[in-house]
Motif scaffolding. Structure first.
Motif, PDB file in Angstrom:
ATOM      1  N   LEU A 127       1.324  -1.069   7.802  1.00 17.23           N
ATOM      2  CA  LEU A 127       1.384  -0.516   7.124  1.00 17.23           C
ATOM      3  C   LEU A 127       2.922   0.764   6.592  1.00 17.23           C
ATOM      4  N   ALA A 128       3.036   0.849   7.231  1.00 19.63           N
ATOM      5  CA  ALA A 128       4.945   1.642   7.444  1.00 19.63           C
ATOM      6  C   ALA A 128       6.009   0.690   8.004  1.00 19.63           C
ATOM      7  N   ALA A 129       5.846  -0.647   8.016  1.00 19.14           N
ATOM      8  CA  ALA A 129       6.460  -1.696   8.408  1.00 19.14           C
ATOM      9  C   ALA A 129       6.387  -1.769   6.804  1.00 19.14           C
ATOM     10  N   THR A 130       5.425  -2.090   5.653  1.00 17.93           N
ATOM     11  CA  THR A 130       5.784  -2.576   3.991  1.00 17.93           C
ATOM     12  C   THR A 130       6.952  -1.752   3.942  1.00 17.93           C
ATOM     13  N   GLY A 131       7.270  -0.724   4.508  1.00 15.36           N
ATOM     14  CA  GLY A 131       7.968   0.488   3.709  1.00 15.36           C
ATOM     15  C   GLY A 131       7.463   1.051   2.354  1.00 15.36           C
TER      16      GLY A 131
ATOM     17  N   THR B  15       0.758   1.988   1.059  1.00 19.28           N
ATOM     18  CA  THR B  15      -0.370   2.650   1.736  1.00 19.28           C
ATOM     19  C   THR B  15      -1.232   3.457   1.522  1.00 19.28           C
ATOM     20  N   GLU B  16      -0.928   4.118   0.173  1.00 17.31           N
ATOM     21  CA  GLU B  16      -2.042   5.230  -0.474  1.00 17.31           C
ATOM     22  C   GLU B  16      -3.498   4.617  -1.018  1.00 17.31           C
ATOM     23  N   LYS B  17      -2.696   3.207  -1.460  1.00 17.45           N
ATOM     24  CA  LYS B  17      -3.675   2.234  -1.699  1.00 17.45           C
ATOM     25  C   LYS B  17      -4.473   1.486  -1.326  1.00 17.45           C
TER      26      LYS B  17
END
Length: 599
Positions: free
Chosen positions: A153-157, A162-164
């Motif tokens: 999820l962090a890789a998505t930036g 991430t909240e969704k």
């Protein structure tokens, strides 16, 4: 009357009429394995007055089970007055659980909640689960979509995405009847050799971790779930696995506040720290002795409660881990944890330890080793969490609607978007991608361990092969056990001679003994094959330094495997970026992975 005053009066009245036995029971979370409502699980509610259940429907409940290879029963335990043996279930512990649809499982959770609320105290259960994305999912049946690991999820930036994802996970699990999630992982993985956390945490950067932990937690709360942030105060700077031994993390208090505690302080500031799970690592420079954090009053009460001002519920990590039982024994350790300030003791073993820990705690209260004030203060935190979630008003869910709900279009869309956006091309030194239709490709797919796998079209075996076949028929389809044998490696290396390119999954899984498929990968490379590695792990085991082409999808789940197949054949582009700096660099085919200095 204000809402807070109404809550306080309700809980005051409830505690005032509870028996000491009921109060002790509220301090425990025991596991419910499988999906059958057996006399054993009913007795946890009716006789031990348990505060909550940690679900594990993928495997079978059994009094014959061991926890990480050993029985947790205390052989020196002396049965106190009033000790009662519980009913037992003698299934084979490693047998995969029955495939059970969300609506069916929700019906059974409703039944258990009905038993709990029909008891004299009328207290509903916390139904707890793990869901960290990737392969850490306690409930993954009936087409419930999978998500990337938290580092993915962090890789998505994308904090909003991430909240969704947090909200989607919360909504799905709440629809089934789950109320509390043992997630998110707040550990900052500053140690690249960490065998336990790795991609389960968001990053090796404290600030990035704080950003994403807060976003994910807000989503879970919006989805109706109480998130239990873990593993307080931190397991990221560890080189051993607490499931087996006690790790000493030698950082001082200043470093603890600056790094490990930063996500917790952020969540407190933003009002989204509702629960905390403690870890079993020692912080001798902070505490003054090598005491596991779970048993440390300095860490749990003095720092978390008093310094940081956390006012929610605190649970232990599983008390059966080697870091605890090898030193203290399970019954005594539970008493020590309560005295340190932990409110819920998580006990996942399925043998006589359930009676041992309960009656040891009851005896400690009766002998005044644990004061009634301490016990009731702990029970209050447990009851407040249940009250705030509305469980006293209605602990039931609409079971009939659960199966359809977990696959509604909005939730499926969020899951697929997360899988697509997280996909990260770590390197392609040999320009093997995209794959050409005129090249024969050998696909080697690790088979997930059946004990943890719902074998369906969504998340079951051979999903990666199935996705590849949507893009090309010029392939050789193959599989191997998750950690292949020498004979399998011999066979697959021989088959590889027929292919122009080999695509091999190299997934890392803690339940596979903290191993990946790296031995086969490195042998395929050493024998001169053109190899594309598909992994979920950015570190040396998942992305060996000898591998020139590595695509990280952060997950073993079907949604991510779908995106991998499309990307391999040029239909999509990997847009994720690595959220860690301490991964291993590519060294060419002459380097040996274990001898390299991390990048």
């Amino acid at each position: 009357m204000s809402d807070m005053k109404k809550r306080n009066e309700f809980i005051d009245n409830l505690i005032g009429r509870m028996t000491v036995e009921e109060k002790v029971g509220q301090c425990f979370t025991f596991s419910w394995r499988g999906s059958l409502v057996t006399p054993a699980v009913k007795a946890l509610i009716e006789k031990l007055h348990v505060g909550g259940l940690r679900i594990e429907p993928y495997t079978a409940e059994s009094a014959r089970s061991t926890y990480y290879g050993k029985s947790l029963a205390d052989t020196d335990y002396e049965q106190p007055e009033g000790y009662t043996d519980m009913p037992k279930t003698y299934f084979t512990a490693k047998t995969p659980g029955n495939y059970i649809m969300p609506s069916e499982y929700a019906e059974r959770i409703n039944r258990l909640q009905g038993i709990a609320t029909s008891c004299p105290a009328g207290i509903p259960l916390n139904i707890c689960a793990d869901n960290e994305g990737a392969c850490t999912n306690d409930y993954q049946f009936g087409g419930m979509p999978g998500y990337p690991a938290l580092m993915g999820l962090a890789a998505t930036g994308d904090l909003e995405l991430t909240e969704k994802v947090g909200k989607a996970i919360g909504q799905q699990l709440r629809a089934v009847g789950i109320t509390m999630l043992h997630s998110p992982v707040c550990d900052i993985n500053v140690n690249a050799a960490n065998p336990e956390i790795r991609f389960r945490g968001f990053s090796d950067d404290p600030e990035m971790c704080a950003d994403y932990v807060a976003a994910f937690s807000k989503g879970l709360i919006a989805g109706g779930i109480i998130p239990m942030a873990k593993h307080y105060p931190g397991r990221g700077d560890s080189s051993t696995d607490a499931h087996y031994e006690l790790e000493q993390i030698n950082v001082d208090k200043e470093r603890l506040h600056d790094v490990e505690l930063r996500p917790y302080k952020r969540m407190i500031a933003e009002g989204c720290l509702k629960g905390v799970m403690t870890c079993h690592s020692a912080y001798p420079l902070v505490v003054g002795e090598d005491l596991p954090a779970t048993l440390s009053k300095v860490l749990v009460t003095d720092i978390l409660r008093n310094e940081l001002g956390f006012d929610g519920v605190i649970t232990s990590d599983a008390m059966g881990m080697g870091a605890i039982v090898n030193r203290y024994g399970l019954p005594n350790a539970c008493v020590m944890a309560l005295k340190a300030g932990v409110n819920l003791m998580l006990c996942k073993s399925d043998d006589e330890t359930r009676e041992q820990v309960y009656y040891r705690m009851l005896d400690a209260v009766r002998s005044d080793e644990v004061t009634m004030e301490l016990l009731e203060g702990s029970v209050r935190k447990v009851l407040e969490a249940k009250y705030d979630q509305g469980l006293f008003e209605n602990a039931q869910v609409d079971a009939a609607a659960a199966s359809a709900y977990v696959r509604n279009d909005e939730i499926l869309g969020v899951a697929q978007q997360a899988a697509e956006r997280s996909l990260t091309l770590m390197r392609d030194e040999d320009n093997l991608l995209p794959l050409s239709q005129d090249k024969k490709v050998l696909i080697i797919e690790q088979l997930k361990m059946a004990e943890f796998t719902p074998n369906d079209i969504y998340q079951g075996h051979w999903r990666f092969n199935a996705e590849i076949l949507k893009h090309s028929d010029n392939v050789i389809n193959a599989d191997c056990t998750f950690i292949p044998t020498a004979e399998e490696c011999d066979f697959l290396c021989d088959v590889a001679k027929e292919a122009d390119v080999v695509v091999v999954t190299n997934f890392f899984w803690r339940h596979a003994g903290n191993k990946a498929n790296a031995e086969l990968v490195e042998r395929l490379i050493a024998e001169g094959n053109k190899v594309v590695v598909v992994t979920n792990d950015p570190y040396a085991e998942g992305a060996p330094a000898t591998a020139g082409t590595v695509l990280n999808c952060w997950s073993l789940m079907g949604e991510s495997l779908q995106e991998v197949a499309a990307t391999l054949y040029g239909k999509k582009e990997a847009t994720g970026t690595l959220p860690v700096n301490n991964y291993q660099a590519y060294a060419g085919k002459t380097g040996e992975a274990e001898d390299l200095v991390p990048a």
